[in-house]
Design a protein around this motif. Sequence first.
Motif, PDB file in Angstrom:
ATOM      1  N   GLY A 257     -93.918  44.509 -33.819  1.00  0.00           N
ATOM      2  CA  GLY A 257     -95.343  44.200 -33.940  1.00  0.00           C
ATOM      3  C   GLY A 257     -95.869  44.250 -35.363  1.00  0.00           C
ATOM      4  O   GLY A 257     -97.047  43.978 -35.597  1.00  0.00           O
ATOM      5  N   THR A 258     -94.987  44.587 -36.338  1.00  0.00           N
ATOM      6  CA  THR A 258     -95.429  44.608 -37.740  1.00  0.00           C
ATOM      7  C   THR A 258     -95.870  43.205 -38.153  1.00  0.00           C
ATOM      8  O   THR A 258     -95.181  42.220 -37.875  1.00  0.00           O
ATOM      9  CB  THR A 258     -94.274  45.080 -38.662  1.00  0.00           C
ATOM     10  N   ASN A 259     -97.034  43.131 -38.799  1.00  0.00           N
ATOM     11  CA  ASN A 259     -97.559  41.848 -39.284  1.00  0.00           C
ATOM     12  C   ASN A 259     -96.860  41.517 -40.608  1.00  0.00           C
ATOM     13  O   ASN A 259     -97.107  42.168 -41.617  1.00  0.00           O
ATOM     14  CB  ASN A 259     -99.077  41.972 -39.467  1.00  0.00           C
ATOM     15  N   ILE A 260     -95.953  40.535 -40.573  1.00  0.00           N
ATOM     16  CA  ILE A 260     -95.130  40.205 -41.745  1.00  0.00           C
ATOM     17  C   ILE A 260     -95.439  38.787 -42.209  1.00  0.00           C
ATOM     18  O   ILE A 260     -95.474  37.869 -41.386  1.00  0.00           O
ATOM     19  CB  ILE A 260     -93.621  40.281 -41.402  1.00  0.00           C
ATOM     20  N   LEU A 261     -95.650  38.622 -43.524  1.00  0.00           N
ATOM     21  CA  LEU A 261     -95.700  37.268 -44.089  1.00  0.00           C
ATOM     22  C   LEU A 261     -94.627  37.151 -45.159  1.00  0.00           C
ATOM     23  O   LEU A 261     -94.614  37.909 -46.133  1.00  0.00           O
ATOM     24  CB  LEU A 261     -97.067  36.954 -44.702  1.00  0.00           C
ATOM     25  N   SER A 262     -93.712  36.188 -44.973  1.00  0.00           N
ATOM     26  CA  SER A 262     -92.735  35.832 -46.004  1.00  0.00           C
ATOM     27  C   SER A 262     -93.071  34.419 -46.443  1.00  0.00           C
ATOM     28  O   SER A 262     -93.144  33.510 -45.605  1.00  0.00           O
ATOM     29  CB  SER A 262     -91.311  35.871 -45.457  1.00  0.00           C
ATOM     30  N   GLU A 263     -93.270  34.242 -47.753  1.00  0.00           N
ATOM     31  CA  GLU A 263     -93.709  32.926 -48.232  1.00  0.00           C
ATOM     32  C   GLU A 263     -92.581  31.891 -48.134  1.00  0.00           C
ATOM     33  O   GLU A 263     -92.832  30.722 -47.867  1.00  0.00           O
ATOM     34  CB  GLU A 263     -94.143  33.025 -49.701  1.00  0.00           C
ATOM     35  N   VAL A 264     -91.344  32.343 -48.366  1.00  0.00           N
ATOM     36  CA  VAL A 264     -90.182  31.449 -48.356  1.00  0.00           C
ATOM     37  C   VAL A 264     -89.085  32.109 -47.552  1.00  0.00           C
ATOM     38  O   VAL A 264     -88.778  33.285 -47.770  1.00  0.00           O
ATOM     39  CB  VAL A 264     -89.656  31.220 -49.797  1.00  0.00           C
ATOM     40  N   ILE A 265     -88.502  31.369 -46.605  1.00  0.00           N
ATOM     41  CA  ILE A 265     -87.425  31.933 -45.780  1.00  0.00           C
ATOM     42  C   ILE A 265     -86.133  31.156 -46.023  1.00  0.00           C
ATOM     43  O   ILE A 265     -86.125  29.929 -45.973  1.00  0.00           O
ATOM     44  CB  ILE A 265     -87.821  31.904 -44.279  1.00  0.00           C
ATOM     45  N   TYR A 266     -85.078  31.914 -46.378  1.00  0.00           N
ATOM     46  CA  TYR A 266     -83.757  31.288 -46.571  1.00  0.00           C
ATOM     47  C   TYR A 266     -82.887  31.581 -45.362  1.00  0.00           C
ATOM     48  O   TYR A 266     -82.967  32.649 -44.792  1.00  0.00           O
ATOM     49  CB  TYR A 266     -83.072  31.872 -47.808  1.00  0.00           C
TER      50      TYR A 266
END
Length: 174
Positions: free
Chosen positions: A165-174
Motif C-alpha cells: 500500500g506504499t504510495n510510490i512514484l518512479s519517474e522512469v522504470i527499466y
Amino acid sequence: MLSEKLIQAIAEIPDFPKPGISFKDITPILASPTLSAELVDNMAAWAAPLKPDFIVGIESRGFMLGFALAQKLGVGFIPVRKPGKLPREVYSEDYDLEYGSATVQIHKEDLKPGCRVIIHDDLLATGGTAEAAIKLCTKANVNVVGVHFIIELAFLNGRNLLPAGTNILSEVIY
Ligand code: AMP
C-alpha cells in the motif's frame, strides 16, 4: 514526455562499479537546468496533495532533488545518512546488501511524531535501502505518505520489500 527526456539524459555505464552492474548516472539531469526544473515540478505536482511536513532524502544522490523538492513545497528536508555522519542522537537501521550489510541513520529529534514525510532517492534497486529508510521513519513514529524515485529497476522487484500500500512514484522504470 518527461520520462522519455529523463531516459535520454540518464547515462548508463556497463560494469560499474563492478562487473554485471549497469550503473544509472543521473548527473546529466542535474546538469540541465531545464530538465531538472521540469522533474522537480513533476515531483511537486505528485507530492503536494500528499501534504508532507518533510522530505527525507537518502545519502547521497537523494539529497539534491530531495532538497529541491522540499524547497519547492515550502517544507523541511531531513537527510538519511551513513553511520558516523550525523552528530546528534540517531535512530539506526541495518540492512542486507548483495555482499555484506549496511546501516542508515536519521536524527531523532528532527522528526516530530505523527508528522507526514515523503522519502526520496535516486534509484530503487533491490529495495533494501528504501525499506531501511521507511523503518527509520517508523521508529520515529512518523507517517510515510509517499516514496519517490527517479529510476526503478523493476526486474529486481524492490517494490515488494516496501510495505503493502506504499504510495510510490518512479519517474522512469527499466
Ligand atoms: P537498493 O538498496 O538495492 O534498492 O539500492 C539502492 C541504492 O543503491 C540507491 O541509493 C542507488 O543510488 C544505488 N544503486 C543501486 N543500483 C544502482 C544502479 N544500477 N545505478 C545507480 N545506482 C544504484
